[in-house]
Scaffold this motif. Structure first.
Motif, PDB file in Angstrom:
ATOM      1  N   PHE A   1     -36.053 -17.374 -10.328  1.00  0.00           N
ATOM      2  CA  PHE A   1     -34.699 -16.946 -10.654  1.00  0.00           C
ATOM      3  C   PHE A   1     -33.854 -18.130 -11.147  1.00  0.00           C
ATOM      4  CE2 PHE A   1     -30.290 -16.278  -9.205  1.00  0.00           C
ATOM      5  CZ  PHE A   1     -29.966 -15.197  -9.998  1.00  0.00           C
ATOM      6  N   LEU A   2     -33.915 -19.252 -10.433  1.00  0.00           N
ATOM      7  CA  LEU A   2     -33.144 -20.429 -10.850  1.00  0.00           C
ATOM      8  C   LEU A   2     -33.595 -20.924 -12.216  1.00  0.00           C
ATOM      9  CD1 LEU A   2     -32.786 -22.429  -7.530  1.00  0.00           C
ATOM     10  CD2 LEU A   2     -31.035 -21.114  -8.729  1.00  0.00           C
ATOM     11  N   ARG A   3     -34.880 -20.894 -12.455  1.00  0.00           N
ATOM     12  CA  ARG A   3     -35.403 -21.321 -13.755  1.00  0.00           C
ATOM     13  C   ARG A   3     -34.945 -20.365 -14.867  1.00  0.00           C
ATOM     14  NH1 ARG A   3     -39.477 -24.982 -14.871  1.00  0.00           N
ATOM     15  NH2 ARG A   3     -40.203 -24.992 -12.730  1.00  0.00           N
ATOM     16  N   ALA A   4     -34.855 -19.067 -14.559  1.00  0.00           N
ATOM     17  CA  ALA A   4     -34.475 -18.067 -15.566  1.00  0.00           C
ATOM     18  C   ALA A   4     -32.988 -18.137 -15.927  1.00  0.00           C
ATOM     19  CB  ALA A   4     -34.808 -16.664 -15.067  1.00  0.00           C
ATOM     20  N   VAL A   5     -32.137 -18.485 -14.978  1.00  0.00           N
ATOM     21  CA  VAL A   5     -30.695 -18.474 -15.260  1.00  0.00           C
ATOM     22  C   VAL A   5     -30.133 -19.842 -15.618  1.00  0.00           C
ATOM     23  CG1 VAL A   5     -30.269 -16.441 -13.841  1.00  0.00           C
ATOM     24  CG2 VAL A   5     -29.995 -18.708 -12.833  1.00  0.00           C
ATOM     25  N   THR A   6     -30.932 -20.892 -15.488  1.00  0.00           N
ATOM     26  CA  THR A   6     -30.464 -22.237 -15.799  1.00  0.00           C
ATOM     27  C   THR A   6     -31.026 -22.678 -17.139  1.00  0.00           C
ATOM     28  OG1 THR A   6     -30.519 -22.750 -13.449  1.00  0.00           O
ATOM     29  CG2 THR A   6     -30.314 -24.608 -14.953  1.00  0.00           C
ATOM     30  N   PRO A   7     -30.167 -22.889 -18.138  1.00  0.00           N
ATOM     31  CA  PRO A   7     -30.670 -23.299 -19.454  1.00  0.00           C
ATOM     32  C   PRO A   7     -31.266 -24.706 -19.435  1.00  0.00           C
ATOM     33  CG  PRO A   7     -28.308 -22.823 -19.538  1.00  0.00           C
ATOM     34  CD  PRO A   7     -28.740 -22.714 -18.123  1.00  0.00           C
ATOM     35  N   TYR A   8     -32.168 -24.925 -20.338  1.00  0.00           N
ATOM     36  CA  TYR A   8     -32.777 -26.242 -20.536  1.00  0.00           C
ATOM     37  C   TYR A   8     -31.743 -27.154 -21.185  1.00  0.00           C
ATOM     38  CZ  TYR A   8     -35.789 -29.762 -22.691  1.00  0.00           C
ATOM     39  OH  TYR A   8     -36.354 -30.930 -23.097  1.00  0.00           O
ATOM     40  N   ASN A   9     -31.610 -28.382 -20.663  1.00  0.00           N
ATOM     41  CA  ASN A   9     -30.586 -29.301 -21.168  1.00  0.00           C
ATOM     42  C   ASN A   9     -31.166 -30.554 -21.820  1.00  0.00           C
ATOM     43  OD1 ASN A   9     -31.525 -30.699 -19.020  1.00  0.00           O
ATOM     44  ND2 ASN A   9     -29.598 -30.815 -17.911  1.00  0.00           N
ATOM     45  N   HIS A  10     -32.356 -30.438 -22.376  1.00  0.00           N
ATOM     46  CA  HIS A  10     -33.004 -31.510 -23.146  1.00  0.00           C
ATOM     47  C   HIS A  10     -33.365 -32.725 -22.303  1.00  0.00           C
ATOM     48  CE1 HIS A  10     -32.371 -29.146 -26.696  1.00  0.00           C
ATOM     49  NE2 HIS A  10     -31.109 -29.004 -26.336  1.00  0.00           N
ATOM     50  N   GLY A  11     -33.628 -32.521 -21.038  1.00  0.00           N
ATOM     51  CA  GLY A  11     -34.200 -33.548 -20.174  1.00  0.00           C
ATOM     52  C   GLY A  11     -35.603 -33.105 -19.805  1.00  0.00           C
ATOM     53  N   GLU A  12     -36.187 -33.775 -18.849  1.00  0.00           N
ATOM     54  CA  GLU A  12     -37.510 -33.362 -18.387  1.00  0.00           C
ATOM     55  C   GLU A  12     -37.374 -32.062 -17.600  1.00  0.00           C
ATOM     56  OE1 GLU A  12     -40.663 -34.649 -18.813  1.00  0.00           O
ATOM     57  OE2 GLU A  12     -39.700 -35.886 -20.311  1.00  0.00           O
ATOM     58  N   LEU A  13     -38.307 -31.155 -17.791  1.00  0.00           N
ATOM     59  CA  LEU A  13     -38.300 -29.911 -17.030  1.00  0.00           C
ATOM     60  C   LEU A  13     -38.626 -30.220 -15.577  1.00  0.00           C
ATOM     61  CD1 LEU A  13     -40.242 -27.544 -19.451  1.00  0.00           C
ATOM     62  CD2 LEU A  13     -37.827 -27.444 -18.885  1.00  0.00           C
ATOM     63  N   PRO A  14     -37.887 -29.621 -14.653  1.00  0.00           N
ATOM     64  CA  PRO A  14     -38.193 -29.884 -13.240  1.00  0.00           C
ATOM     65  C   PRO A  14     -39.507 -29.217 -12.840  1.00  0.00           C
ATOM     66  CG  PRO A  14     -36.468 -28.232 -13.437  1.00  0.00           C
ATOM     67  CD  PRO A  14     -36.751 -28.731 -14.814  1.00  0.00           C
ATOM     68  N   THR A  15     -40.221 -29.870 -11.955  1.00  0.00           N
ATOM     69  CA  THR A  15     -41.462 -29.292 -11.450  1.00  0.00           C
ATOM     70  C   THR A  15     -41.123 -28.269 -10.373  1.00  0.00           C
ATOM     71  OG1 THR A  15     -41.688 -30.948  -9.717  1.00  0.00           O
ATOM     72  CG2 THR A  15     -42.701 -31.467 -11.864  1.00  0.00           C
ATOM     73  N   ASN A  16     -42.099 -27.470 -10.002  1.00  0.00           N
ATOM     74  CA  ASN A  16     -41.885 -26.496  -8.932  1.00  0.00           C
ATOM     75  C   ASN A  16     -41.498 -27.179  -7.627  1.00  0.00           C
ATOM     76  OD1 ASN A  16     -42.433 -24.361 -10.625  1.00  0.00           O
ATOM     77  ND2 ASN A  16     -44.585 -24.246 -10.043  1.00  0.00           N
TER      78      ASN A  16
END
Length: 143
Positions: free
Chosen positions: A66-81
């Protein structure tokens, strides 16, 4: 001695190349995920980000999904699980109210209906919500 320094230099260049490659992969994936978030219908967003199946075989979202779906990518490294799980543990009290709205039945997963309702809430103008709230006499019902 000179050979060792050259080997170290090559190793350092290879590490830099690999970290740059990861960054490029993150950027491409993040841009793709943003396109899904912003331009796809809620059904597609839910389908892409949901990872949990319930007893009936229907897809649900974990809080991490859910957090991954509602939080846009901001051109940094993608957070791991693991980073998302750590964030949930450290900031759980602050997220509790938001997750309680999203997870209406309290089963620790978010169904499509719950996800769609939450998406509707965050996209509707607050003036409309206030107006409806006043019309209902200040009481919110499931109707």
């Amino acid at each position: 001695m000179i050979l060792n320094q050259c080997d170290k230099g090559e190793d350092h260049q290879q590490e830099r190349h690999e970290s740059k490659k990861t960054s490029t992969q993150s950027r491409i994936r993040g841009s793709y995920e943003n396109k899904i978030r912003f331009f796809s219908p809620p059904e597609k967003v839910f389908e892409i980000f949901a990872s949990v199946k319930n007893e009936e075989g229907k897809l649900n979202m974990s809080y991490r999904d859910f957090l991954r779906a509602v939080t846009p990518y901001n051109h940094g490294e993608l957070p791991t699980n693991e980073e998302i799980d750590a964030y949930l543990e450290n900031h759980g009290s602050q997220l509790k109210d938001i997750l309680a709205v999203a997870d209406a039945d309290g089963d620790k997963t978010i169904s499509f209906t719950e996800f769609f309702f939450f998406q509707t809430l965050i996209h509707v103008d607050t003036k409309i919500i206030d107006k409806e709230f006043e019309q209902k006499g200040g009481k919110v019902t499931k109707e």
